[in-house]
Scaffold this motif. Sequence first.
Motif, short mmCIF file in Angstrom:
data_model
loop_
_atom_site.label_atom_id
_atom_site.label_comp_id
_atom_site.label_asym_id
_atom_site.label_seq_id
_atom_site.Cartn_x
_atom_site.Cartn_y
_atom_site.Cartn_z
N MET A 91 0.84 -1.19 0.00
CA MET A 91 0.00 0.00 0.00
C MET A 91 0.88 1.25 0.00
O MET A 91 1.85 1.33 0.75
N THR A 92 0.54 2.21 -0.82
CA THR A 92 1.30 3.44 -0.93
C THR A 92 1.13 4.30 0.33
O THR A 92 0.02 4.42 0.85
N ILE A 93 2.21 4.89 0.79
CA ILE A 93 2.14 5.78 1.95
C ILE A 93 1.63 7.14 1.51
O ILE A 93 2.13 7.73 0.55
N ASP A 94 0.63 7.64 2.21
CA ASP A 94 0.06 8.96 1.93
C ASP A 94 0.77 9.98 2.81
O ASP A 94 0.64 9.94 4.03
N PRO A 95 1.52 10.93 2.23
CA PRO A 95 2.23 11.90 3.06
C PRO A 95 1.31 12.79 3.88
O PRO A 95 1.67 13.22 4.97
N GLU A 96 0.13 13.05 3.36
CA GLU A 96 -0.82 13.87 4.13
C GLU A 96 -1.23 13.17 5.42
O GLU A 96 -1.33 13.79 6.48
N THR A 97 -1.48 11.86 5.33
CA THR A 97 -1.88 11.10 6.51
C THR A 97 -0.76 11.01 7.53
O THR A 97 -0.96 11.22 8.73
N THR A 98 0.46 10.69 7.07
CA THR A 98 1.57 10.59 8.01
C THR A 98 1.95 11.95 8.56
O THR A 98 2.45 12.05 9.69
N ALA A 99 1.71 13.01 7.80
CA ALA A 99 1.95 14.35 8.33
C ALA A 99 1.00 14.66 9.49
O ALA A 99 1.38 15.33 10.46
N LEU A 100 -0.22 14.16 9.41
CA LEU A 100 -1.16 14.36 10.51
C LEU A 100 -0.71 13.64 11.77
O LEU A 100 -1.05 14.05 12.88
N ASP A 101 0.05 12.54 11.61
CA ASP A 101 0.62 11.82 12.75
C ASP A 101 1.84 12.52 13.33
O ASP A 101 2.38 12.06 14.34
N THR A 102 2.28 13.59 12.69
CA THR A 102 3.56 14.22 13.02
C THR A 102 3.33 15.65 13.49
O THR A 102 3.08 16.55 12.67
N PRO A 103 3.39 15.91 14.80
CA PRO A 103 3.14 17.26 15.29
C PRO A 103 3.98 18.34 14.61
O PRO A 103 3.51 19.45 14.37
N GLY A 104 5.23 18.01 14.27
CA GLY A 104 6.11 19.00 13.65
C GLY A 104 5.68 19.42 12.27
O GLY A 104 6.21 20.42 11.74
N CYS A 105 4.76 18.70 11.65
CA CYS A 105 4.28 19.07 10.32
C CYS A 105 3.04 19.96 10.37
O CYS A 105 2.58 20.44 9.33
N ARG A 135 22.71 19.92 2.88
CA ARG A 135 22.13 18.57 2.88
C ARG A 135 20.64 18.66 3.21
O ARG A 135 20.25 19.22 4.24
N ALA A 136 19.84 18.11 2.32
CA ALA A 136 18.39 18.02 2.54
C ALA A 136 18.00 16.55 2.54
O ALA A 136 18.54 15.76 1.76
N SER A 137 17.06 16.19 3.39
CA SER A 137 16.70 14.76 3.51
C SER A 137 15.21 14.63 3.84
O SER A 137 14.83 14.48 4.99
N PRO A 138 14.36 14.68 2.82
CA PRO A 138 12.91 14.58 3.04
C PRO A 138 12.49 13.14 3.33
O PRO A 138 12.98 12.19 2.71
N HIS A 139 11.59 13.00 4.29
CA HIS A 139 11.04 11.68 4.62
C HIS A 139 9.64 11.56 4.02
O HIS A 139 9.14 12.47 3.36
N TYR A 140 9.01 10.41 4.26
CA TYR A 140 7.72 10.12 3.63
C TYR A 140 6.59 11.03 4.09
O TYR A 140 5.54 11.09 3.44
N PHE A 141 6.77 11.76 5.18
CA PHE A 141 5.71 12.66 5.66
C PHE A 141 5.78 14.04 5.01
O PHE A 141 4.96 14.91 5.31
N VAL A 142 6.73 14.26 4.12
CA VAL A 142 6.86 15.54 3.41
C VAL A 142 6.05 15.46 2.11
O VAL A 142 6.27 14.58 1.29
N THR A 143 5.15 16.40 1.93
CA THR A 143 4.29 16.39 0.74
C THR A 143 5.02 16.99 -0.46
O THR A 143 5.94 17.80 -0.30
N PRO A 144 4.61 16.64 -1.67
CA PRO A 144 5.21 17.25 -2.86
C PRO A 144 5.09 18.77 -2.86
O PRO A 144 5.99 19.47 -3.31
N GLN A 145 3.98 19.28 -2.33
CA GLN A 145 3.79 20.73 -2.31
C GLN A 145 4.85 21.42 -1.46
O GLN A 145 5.33 22.51 -1.79
N ARG A 146 5.24 20.76 -0.36
CA ARG A 146 6.27 21.38 0.50
C ARG A 146 7.64 21.30 -0.14
O ARG A 146 8.46 22.23 0.01
N VAL A 147 7.93 20.24 -0.85
CA VAL A 147 9.19 20.18 -1.61
C VAL A 147 9.22 21.28 -2.67
O VAL A 147 10.23 21.96 -2.85
#
Length: 400
Positions: free
Chosen positions: A1-15, A369-381
């Motif tokens: 199953m594909t990871i949805d960055p929007e969903t994992t961002a909701l799990d991440t207070p820093g986002c 050095r930049a290192s985006p994880h799966y909780f970063v959305t394309p819009q933020r990149v």
Amino acid sequence: MTIDPETTALDTPGCRNGQVFLDSAGSSLAPARVADTVVDHLRRETEIGGYRAAAEREEDLEAGYSVFAELLGCAPEEIAFTDSATRSWFAAFRSIPLKENDRILITEVEYGGNAVAMLRRAEAVGASVEVVPSDPSGEVSPTALRELLDERVRFVSLVHAPTNGGLLNPVREVVDAAHDAGALVLLDGCQSVGQISCRADETGADFIAGTGRKWLRGPRGTGFLYARRSILDDLILDEIDHHGGEWTAPDRTRARDDAKVFELWESSIADRLGLIEAARYALELGVPEIREAVRGISGRLREGLARIEGVRVHDLGVRHSGIVTFDVEGVPAPEVVAALARADVTVTVSREASTRIDMERRGLTEIVRASPHYFVTPQRVDRALELVEGIVRGARNGGA
């Protein structure tokens, strides 16, 4: 199953505050459930004391060995917990017997902390540290490695994902070659565990050292070590306490026969519980799914930067990790980092001292050095790319 960055961002207070967080290679953003695990246990310690609080979580702590065994493809008895990747790496390295005229092999992307330890110990015992050349892509060359191997090579240090660029080193080929010559391999998984597969049963490595704070999204001050149980009898196990060993008589001791021999009795229980929860979170998402998500979002950033005139991308290798490195013409790396930080984009600087051989070979002293994880959305990149373009324009107009 594909990871949805929007969903994992909701799990991440820093986002939730709109920041563009691109520093998971430094110290990532923890999911809420990881932070809650740590804080809840700290609160429990204030209520009943550290010993009773730990006793309440004894089953959870013991289950952590099975969680990491699943993550790293090994037996629970081959897992040890420490307070950092550095501590894990040092514990493994110091256990390897070395004597005069022995040889240690490293790659061109060896990490500075590891290199200092190896060079100092080699000097003390009269051993040598030698560099295995890379192939044209920047990866370590298994062919060159085999040409260097002989019966005096005791140890090969392999960094899976270097701190200063996007390449992924081949592992199985290196391990097989080293084992053919009778050498042990310590795989530095500090920048790989949590974003790609890094398993003992796939790599064949004798040791895998890693941290919680980076791609696993666990607490700082946590680390783990895989140690192949079948080699423990051949190691130097003299940096242990009464957790890693037993005081059996006034003048006698006995070391453990599993990887816990590398652990010390005292540790942060709250942080360890948080580390275990972070590993569970990663396993629930799925390591292959994480790998695809990180590949996609880091590829978007890497390709976008490469299209900006005045920006140079410095990543090597055929296969890429989630680390993306670059510089902006005419603007020092710290100034790029500061300018992005003012716009709430988090990146960092990778300096020469961290990977001296590779950086000197390429004529680099510092890079962004930049290192985006799966909780970063394309819009933020895309927002980060717009800001980098703005830095380039500012430099051309006389100021970043």
